[in-house]
Design a protein around this motif. Structure first.
Motif, PDB file in Angstrom:
ATOM      1  N   ASP A 116       1.354   0.321   8.607  1.00  0.00           N
ATOM      2  CA  ASP A 116       2.355   1.001   9.432  1.00  0.00           C
ATOM      3  C   ASP A 116       2.626   2.438   9.016  1.00  0.00           C
ATOM      4  OD1 ASP A 116       2.598  -1.414  10.748  1.00  0.00           O
ATOM      5  OD2 ASP A 116       4.305  -2.075   9.522  1.00  0.00           O
ATOM      6  N   THR A 117       2.337   2.755   7.766  1.00  0.00           N
ATOM      7  CA  THR A 117       2.639   4.108   7.274  1.00  0.00           C
ATOM      8  C   THR A 117       1.382   4.876   6.889  1.00  0.00           C
ATOM      9  OG1 THR A 117       4.806   3.399   6.448  1.00  0.00           O
ATOM     10  CG2 THR A 117       3.916   5.450   5.559  1.00  0.00           C
ATOM     11  N   TYR A 121       3.072  -1.361   4.422  1.00  0.00           N
ATOM     12  CA  TYR A 121       2.987   0.077   4.113  1.00  0.00           C
ATOM     13  C   TYR A 121       1.615   0.613   4.487  1.00  0.00           C
ATOM     14  CZ  TYR A 121       2.961   4.487   1.609  1.00  0.00           C
ATOM     15  OH  TYR A 121       2.848   5.819   1.311  1.00  0.00           O
ATOM     16  N   SER A 139       0.581   7.851   9.241  1.00  0.00           N
ATOM     17  CA  SER A 139       1.113   9.138   8.776  1.00  0.00           C
ATOM     18  C   SER A 139       0.122   9.897   7.892  1.00  0.00           C
ATOM     19  CB  SER A 139       2.425   8.918   8.016  1.00  0.00           C
ATOM     20  OG  SER A 139       3.406   8.377   8.865  1.00  0.00           O
TER      21      SER A 139
END
Length: 203
Positions: A168-169, A165, A173
């Protein structure tokens, strides 16, 4: 009792003092309107521009420096450091700096209700700076960055899921949305500055 042949100096002195007091007030008003701001709405808009600029600076330093530094750490260390930052940063001063720019809604509303006192550009720039900051910073923060902060707090820093998390996120993001709201805050500050310029010019 007034004696004939004498001059009543008290009346003369009083009128002189009143004149000097009036001159002082006029000088202060002239100085304020020329070198500072000419009205309360202008003063509020100036504060909004400063706060929007400060908010943009906070988001810039995160995207440009803090997040790349945390990304260089091990996932567990990065997660723990970011959770600590998210906890410490929530204080009254931060909220004033980060969302205080929305006070531009006051001069925007005031100008819209009194179109005869301000030019069309001033009124539209006033609305624009408020709307851009509301949707571009306030709403993005509430719908994107804050939920990701909560998810980061909930993950286990020692787990593979937590590391995934984070890498990658969150580091993609969250940083992207942070950069976006920084751009919107900068745009809002520019629109507020333009509004202030046209407010000073008058109708």
């Amino acid at each position: 009792m007034m004696e004939y042949g004498t001059i009543d100096t008290s009346a003369t002195l009083n009128s002189t003092e009143v004149g000097q007091s009036g001159d002082a007030r006029n000088s202060m008003v002239h100085f304020t309107s020329r070198w500072l701001v000419g009205s309360i709405p202008e003063g509020v808009m100036l504060i909004s521009v400063v706060l929007n600029s400060m908010a943009a600076g906070v988001m810039f330093i995160f995207s440009n420096t803090i997040m790349p530094a945390l990304a260089a750490l091990e996932a567990k260390e990065g997660i723990m450091a970011m959770n600590t930052i998210n906890d410490i940063i929530l204080n009254p001063f931060f909220f004033v700096v980060f969302f205080g720019g929305l006070i531009s809604a006051f001069p925007a509303f005031r100008m819209w209700k009194n179109p005869g006192e301000y030019s069309v550009p001033a009124r539209y720039y006033g609305v624009a700076t408020t709307v851009v900051f509301f949707f571009g910073n306030f709403m993005v923060t509430g719908t994107q960055n804050v939920p990701m902060n909560n998810e980061l707090l909930a993950v286990d820093p020692d787990s593979d899921e937590g590391a995934a998390y984070w890498e990658d996120t969150y580091l993609t993001s969250w940083v992207a949305w942070n950069t976006a709201r920084g751009i919107f805050a900068t745009l809002s500050a520019l629109l507020g500055a333009l509004c202030l310029t046209f407010m000073a010019k008058g109708k």
